[in-house]
Design a protein around this motif. Structure first.
Motif, short mmCIF file in Angstrom:
data_model
loop_
_atom_site.label_atom_id
_atom_site.label_comp_id
_atom_site.label_asym_id
_atom_site.label_seq_id
_atom_site.Cartn_x
_atom_site.Cartn_y
_atom_site.Cartn_z
N VAL A 167 0.83 -1.19 0.00
CA VAL A 167 0.00 0.00 0.00
C VAL A 167 0.88 1.26 0.00
O VAL A 167 0.42 2.34 -0.36
CB VAL A 167 -0.97 0.03 1.20
CG1 VAL A 167 -1.99 -1.09 1.09
CG2 VAL A 167 -0.22 -0.01 2.53
N CYS A 208 -0.98 -5.62 -2.90
CA CYS A 208 -0.43 -4.54 -2.09
C CYS A 208 -0.78 -4.78 -0.62
O CYS A 208 -1.84 -4.33 -0.15
CB CYS A 208 -0.99 -3.20 -2.55
SG CYS A 208 -0.73 -2.86 -4.30
N SER A 265 -5.20 -4.10 -2.99
CA SER A 265 -4.83 -3.83 -1.61
C SER A 265 -5.42 -4.91 -0.71
O SER A 265 -6.62 -5.18 -0.76
CB SER A 265 -5.34 -2.45 -1.17
OG SER A 265 -4.73 -1.43 -1.92
N ASP A 267 -5.32 -5.16 3.07
CA ASP A 267 -4.77 -4.26 4.10
C ASP A 267 -5.71 -3.95 5.25
O ASP A 267 -5.51 -2.98 5.98
CB ASP A 267 -4.35 -2.95 3.43
CG ASP A 267 -5.53 -2.19 2.82
OD1 ASP A 267 -6.67 -2.73 2.82
OD2 ASP A 267 -5.34 -1.05 2.38
#
Length: 274
Positions: A167, A208, A265, A267
């Motif tokens: 990220v 990410c 992502s 995350d």
């Protein structure tokens, strides 16, 4: 009736940077093996003197220990010391993979430069630290993608390349210029290559990760990381390495076969909407 991912049994995966005990690379390699893949794992050949205390206590042996885990799951494993930032070493790795396994199906570019003086303002970054981060994170993924991409094209049966980004390549935060630039560059490499090799049935994506519980978090105290997580991560916890591994498995599977050119992502909600 259970729902199972398919298209993974007997495939050959290459995972770079997979030697650390608490790491994303190790989990990617193990999850791919659990899904039915034979796995080639690379590491930089770290000296045991440089291992974290928990690795020393566990008698950890870097990529050899990961290879044992893969074999315990009934899959073939080939540990190779290799430097992704050296194009000759990458070419030699590809030759070794094809010689030993006859093919390659999935390439996971996970190797990353350790934090080493690069998390400072641009005006203070040592050019050597900048070059190290770019050489491993971006150039290494380029060399791997080029060499193994040629192999996948030659085989004529499709395949998957996954770049493990961060990220950080989307946030581009102050004091992270070298790292953020390397990961943003990796996003460009991912998107451009996806448009080039799609005609061969080859898919290229990036994952990410956000804040994941690995040895890379050891530079700050647990209290500092808890404060960061509580401030920025809606799900209020760090990710587990296996949660990145499972995303890799999905993107390699038949069920992920219409996904390419994406920057996912993973995350806990930290970077929403992009």
């Amino acid at each position: 009736m259970s729902y199972a991912l398919t298209g993974l049994e007997g495939k050959v995966a290459v995972v770079t940077g997979a030697g650390r005990m608490r790491s994303i690379g190790r989990s990617i390699a193990v999850e791919l093996a659990r899904a039915g893949c034979d796995v080639v794992i690379t590491g930089s050949g770290r000296s045991p003197d440089a291992f974290p205390a928990d690795e020393k206590q566990a008698g950890w042996r870097d990529i050899e220990s990961v290879a044992e885990e893969i074999r315990a799951l009934g899959r073939r494993a080939l540990p190779v010391v290799s430097n992704v930032a050296d194009p000759d070493a990458v070419a030699a790795l590809a030759d070794t993979v094809v010689r030993e396994f006859g093919r390659v199906d999935f390439v996971i570019n996970n190797a990353g430069a350790a934090r080493a003086g690069d998390r400072v303002p641009v005006v203070d970054v040592d050019p050597a630290a900048w070059r190290k981060v770019i050489d491993v994170n971006l150039n290494g993924s380029f060399y791997m993608s080029q060499v193994f991409g040629r192999q996948l094209i030659a085989q004529g049966e499709g395949g998957t390349i996954i770049n493990i980004s961060s990220v950080g390549g989307k946030l581009m935060a102050p004091n992270t210029a070298a790292y953020a630039a390397s990961k943003a560059g990796l996003h460009a490499l991912t998107a451009a290559m996806a448009g080039e090799v799609g005609r061969y049935g080859i898919r290229v994506n990036a994952i990410c990760p956000g804040i994941v519980s690995t040895s890379r978090l050891d530079d700050l105290s647990s209290e500092q990381w808890d404060a960061i997580i509580n401030t920025y991560v809606p799900l209020k916890r760090a990710g587990a390495p296996a949660e990145i591994g499972s995303m890799v498995v999905y993107l390699c599977s038949t069920q992920g076969a219409w996904i390419s050119g994406q920057l996912y992502s993973v995350d806990g909600g930290q970077v929403a909407g992009r």
